[in-house]
Design a protein around this motif. Structure first.
Motif, PDB file in Angstrom:
ATOM      1  N   ILE A 266       0.838  -1.203   0.000  1.00  0.00           N
ATOM      2  CA  ILE A 266       0.000   0.000   0.000  1.00  0.00           C
ATOM      3  C   ILE A 266       0.876   1.257   0.000  1.00  0.00           C
ATOM      4  N   ILE A 269       2.170   1.664  -3.440  1.00  0.00           N
ATOM      5  CA  ILE A 269       1.160   2.149  -4.380  1.00  0.00           C
ATOM      6  C   ILE A 269       1.021   3.657  -4.219  1.00  0.00           C
ATOM      7  N   ASN A 270       0.975   4.114  -2.964  1.00  0.00           N
ATOM      8  CA  ASN A 270       0.832   5.552  -2.739  1.00  0.00           C
ATOM      9  C   ASN A 270       2.061   6.328  -3.189  1.00  0.00           C
ATOM     10  N   ARG A 272       3.878   5.369  -5.761  1.00  0.00           N
ATOM     11  CA  ARG A 272       4.108   5.013  -7.157  1.00  0.00           C
ATOM     12  C   ARG A 272       5.462   4.331  -7.339  1.00  0.00           C
ATOM     13  N   TYR A 274       6.770   1.587  -8.648  1.00  0.00           N
ATOM     14  CA  TYR A 274       6.308   0.501  -9.527  1.00  0.00           C
ATOM     15  C   TYR A 274       7.106  -0.803  -9.441  1.00  0.00           C
ATOM     16  N   ILE A 277       5.662  -2.891  -6.737  1.00  0.00           N
ATOM     17  CA  ILE A 277       4.325  -3.412  -7.014  1.00  0.00           C
ATOM     18  C   ILE A 277       4.418  -4.638  -7.924  1.00  0.00           C
TER      19      ILE A 277
ATOM     20  N   THR B 121      -3.085  -4.529  -7.361  1.00  0.00           N
ATOM     21  CA  THR B 121      -1.927  -4.073  -8.122  1.00  0.00           C
ATOM     22  C   THR B 121      -2.355  -3.314  -9.363  1.00  0.00           C
ATOM     23  N   GLY B 124      -2.897  -0.094  -8.258  1.00  0.00           N
ATOM     24  CA  GLY B 124      -1.584   0.453  -7.961  1.00  0.00           C
ATOM     25  C   GLY B 124      -0.910   1.015  -9.196  1.00  0.00           C
ATOM     26  N   LEU B 211      -7.626   3.317  -1.761  1.00  0.00           N
ATOM     27  CA  LEU B 211      -7.361   3.215  -3.188  1.00  0.00           C
ATOM     28  C   LEU B 211      -8.605   3.469  -4.032  1.00  0.00           C
TER      29      LEU B 211
END
Lengths: 314, 288
Positions: A266, A269-270, A272, A274, A277, B121, B124, B211
């Motif tokens: 998480i 994701i916040n 970015r 990548y 992820i 994801t 994401g 999200l």
């Protein structure tokens, strides 16, 4: 048996290739040029020349199949690139957080089995009596309501109101109790239902009738025969339930700020981030596929019908 | 078709909630997004019926308008999944061959991603936001329908009435639409009724992780995410959206359970308590 296994392994390999293609595809969906993203870390606006050099360095100027092959070669060696945020190799970042997630998942798995097996058997034996009705009602609630709601409730009562269990701080046993409970509750509910259903189904089989007419006690039939047969579908569920554990762990870890892979996802994701992820999704899918493969193998050993008949009947 | 109490109760619960969502402007005159820092964290009864949140927004309005977002978006995802899944399942089961091979392998690969993780994801990669979440959930939720429909189409294809239709000169599309599809709809409906609860749960979970719906959109999962930090000072911020979510989840669950029990009972008499296990396995694939 060998033929069945080879077919299974072949499919496993195909699925893994598919999974890697999706993960690779994700690296290409990313909005913006990865070369620019990497250069942006330096904080200085990159020139066109620098971008081109970085593109060449990252292999972005080659054809897609070529890029895939170099990517997969690196991944197979455990190289997932470096985190955009910390600059540390993603492998190390993930490895650092695996133990926390394992503690949580294994704990939840044990709690689930410890609760669901006795309750499921009890519920089946007491069919339609009060314990069964209560267990079934509770299990229905557990199935229907999203897991994080239970987490918030547990949080509120045990942490905020009663102050019994800590919400933050060291990774102690007391700190593990609430996340483990939250993660295992929905799964426990599903297991209770499945175990109960399987036992009831077995109890209607012909062999139970035969054993009863031979004068065996209910208890002997249950423990000696029924449970063994009822275990087959439950084992196949074990592999699949790993999926809910891994997926659920993201929500639970982020709710309880548990420093595992899920909360890291998480954060990434916040931010970015990548590479993190992509590495995470690839790792989870591979683990899930392999463990399910293992569960299939176990099932194959447990149930001669599968290895001889070549297919599972569900 | 006979009704049973589970179905009636579930439908009643969902209907009541939907009504509250539709009538939201009449029930609360407050703007769900209007902040008033003078009226922060007021307990229920003092300001508005359900109090205010950490930015002084009216909780009643937020919970009511949240129904529109949480329930409406769930139905949207359900619709897209049912349509895509049924169509692909029909094509794959009826025509077989290359189409079947391609669709089945895509499904198998997508199912290799555990639980919510693929949706997570994808969000994401695309970046947080309600619409990205919708597509991310759709990406995985059609698979259940496609698998169900494919399996049933494979069986139905061999039935005599389909062979008769082929001999009678029906086109493939007429056979699919007029002879196969109507026979599938019952089971698709059962699956959908069981699945919609899981969709709402996924949507709420993604929003809860920050999200999905972004503030100030009133969505229950996102509201619970905001309330998480105020559990000790303002528990009502969590209680009301939480109760609404539980209410909706239970309504869908009861309805799905009742419908499954009803349609399963019809052919072979009583199946009493066993639907618990079957229902569980039905929703099993992708709940949390």
């Amino acid at each position: 048996m060998p033929g069945y296994l080879i077919k299974k392994l072949g499919r496993l390999l195909l699925v893994l290739i598919g999974v890697s293609l999706i993960a690779f595809g994700m690296t290409h969906w990313i909005q913006g040029n990865p070369a620019e993203l990497v250069l942006a870390q330096t904080g200085v606006d990159p020139t066109q020349e620098e971008i081109e050099r970085m593109e060449h360095q990252l292999g972005l100027d080659r054809s897609l199949p070529e890029q895939y092959l170099t990517w997969i070669e690196k991944v197979l060696q455990g190289d997932f690139g470096t985190s955009y945020i910390t600059g540390v190799p993603v492998k190390e970042e993930l490895a650092y957080r695996v133990p926390a997630t394992l503690k949580l998942t294994i704990g939840a798995f044990l709690v689930t089995l410890g609760l669901a097996v006795p309750l499921g058997i009890w519920s089946a034996v007491q069919k339609d009596k009060l314990p069964d009705v209560l267990t079934r009602g509770a299990a229905s609630m557990g199935l229907a309501v999203p897991g994080f709601i239970w987490g918030l409730l547990l949080c509120y009562w045990f942490s905020v109101r009663l102050g019994l269990l800590p919400m933050t701080g060291e990774q102690t046993f007391a700190r593990l109790v609430l996340p483990v409970l939250t993660l295992s509750l929905p799964l426990t509910s599903r297991y209770i239902c499945v175990i109960r259903g399987c036992i009831l189904e077995q109890l209607e089989e012909g062999y139970v009738f035969l054993l009863r007419s031979k004068g065996l006690r209910e208890r002997t039939i249950l423990w000696g025969n029924v449970l063994k047969n009822a275990a087959v579908p439950v084992v196949s569920l074990l592999g699949l339930s790993l999926g809910s554990l891994l997926g659920g762990s993201v929500v639970v870890e982020s709710l309880f700020s548990w420093p595992g892979l899920g909360s890291y996802l998480i954060t990434s994701i916040n931010n970015r981030d990548y590479p993190v992820i992509t590495a995470y999704v690839l790792l989870m899918a591979v683990a899930f596929v392999l463990i399910n493969g293992l569960a299939d193998l176990l099932l194959c050993l447990l149930d001669p019908r599968i290895r001889l008949g070549g297919g599972r009947q569900t | 078709m006979r009704w049973n109490w589970k179905m009636a109760l579930g439908l009643g619960m969902i209907g009541a909630l939907a009504l509250l969502g539709i009538l939201a402007p009449l029930l609360s005159h407050a703007d769900p997004a209007a902040t008033d820092l003078m009226l922060r964290l007021k307990p229920p009864g003092t300001v508005g019926l359900l109090g205010t949140d950490h930015l002084g927004r009216d909780m009643l309005a937020r919970v009511l308008y949240g129904t529109r977002c949480s329930m409406g978006v769930s139905f949207l995802i359900l619709g897209v999944s049912v349509l895509t899944g049924t169509l692909l399942g029909l094509l794959s089961g009826y025509f077989g061959g290359m189409a079947d091979g391609a669709i089945s392998s895509v499904m198998e690969v997508l199912l290799a991603f555990p639980g919510l993780i693929l949706s997570l994801t994808v969000v994401g990669i695309l970046g947080p936001g309600l619409w990205h979440t919708v597509w991310a959930i759709c990406l995985t939720s059609w698979i259940g329908y496609a698998r169900l429909v494919r399996g049933m189409t494979l069986t139905l294809r061999e039935k005599e009435f389909v062979k008769a239709a082929v001999l009678g000169g029906c086109s493939h599309w007429a056979i699919l639409g007029r002879h196969i599809l109507p026979n599938l709809l019952g089971n698709v409906a059962i699956y959908a009724a069981a699945n919609v609860g899981s969709i709402t749960a996924q949507l709420a979970s993604l929003s809860f992780l920050g999200l999905g719906a972004q503030p100030p959109t009133p969505e229950w999962g996102a509201m619970l995410n905001e309330a998480k930090g105020f559990l000790s000072v303002a528990p009502w911020m969590a209680i009301f959206p939480g109760v609404a979510l539980v209410w909706m989840a239970c309504g869908f669950h009861l309805f799905g359970d009742g419908l499954a029990g009803l349609l399963r009972q019809d052919p072979q008499g009583s199946s009493d308590g066993k639907e618990c296990g079957k229902g569980g396995a039905f929703t099993g694939g992708r709940t949390l």
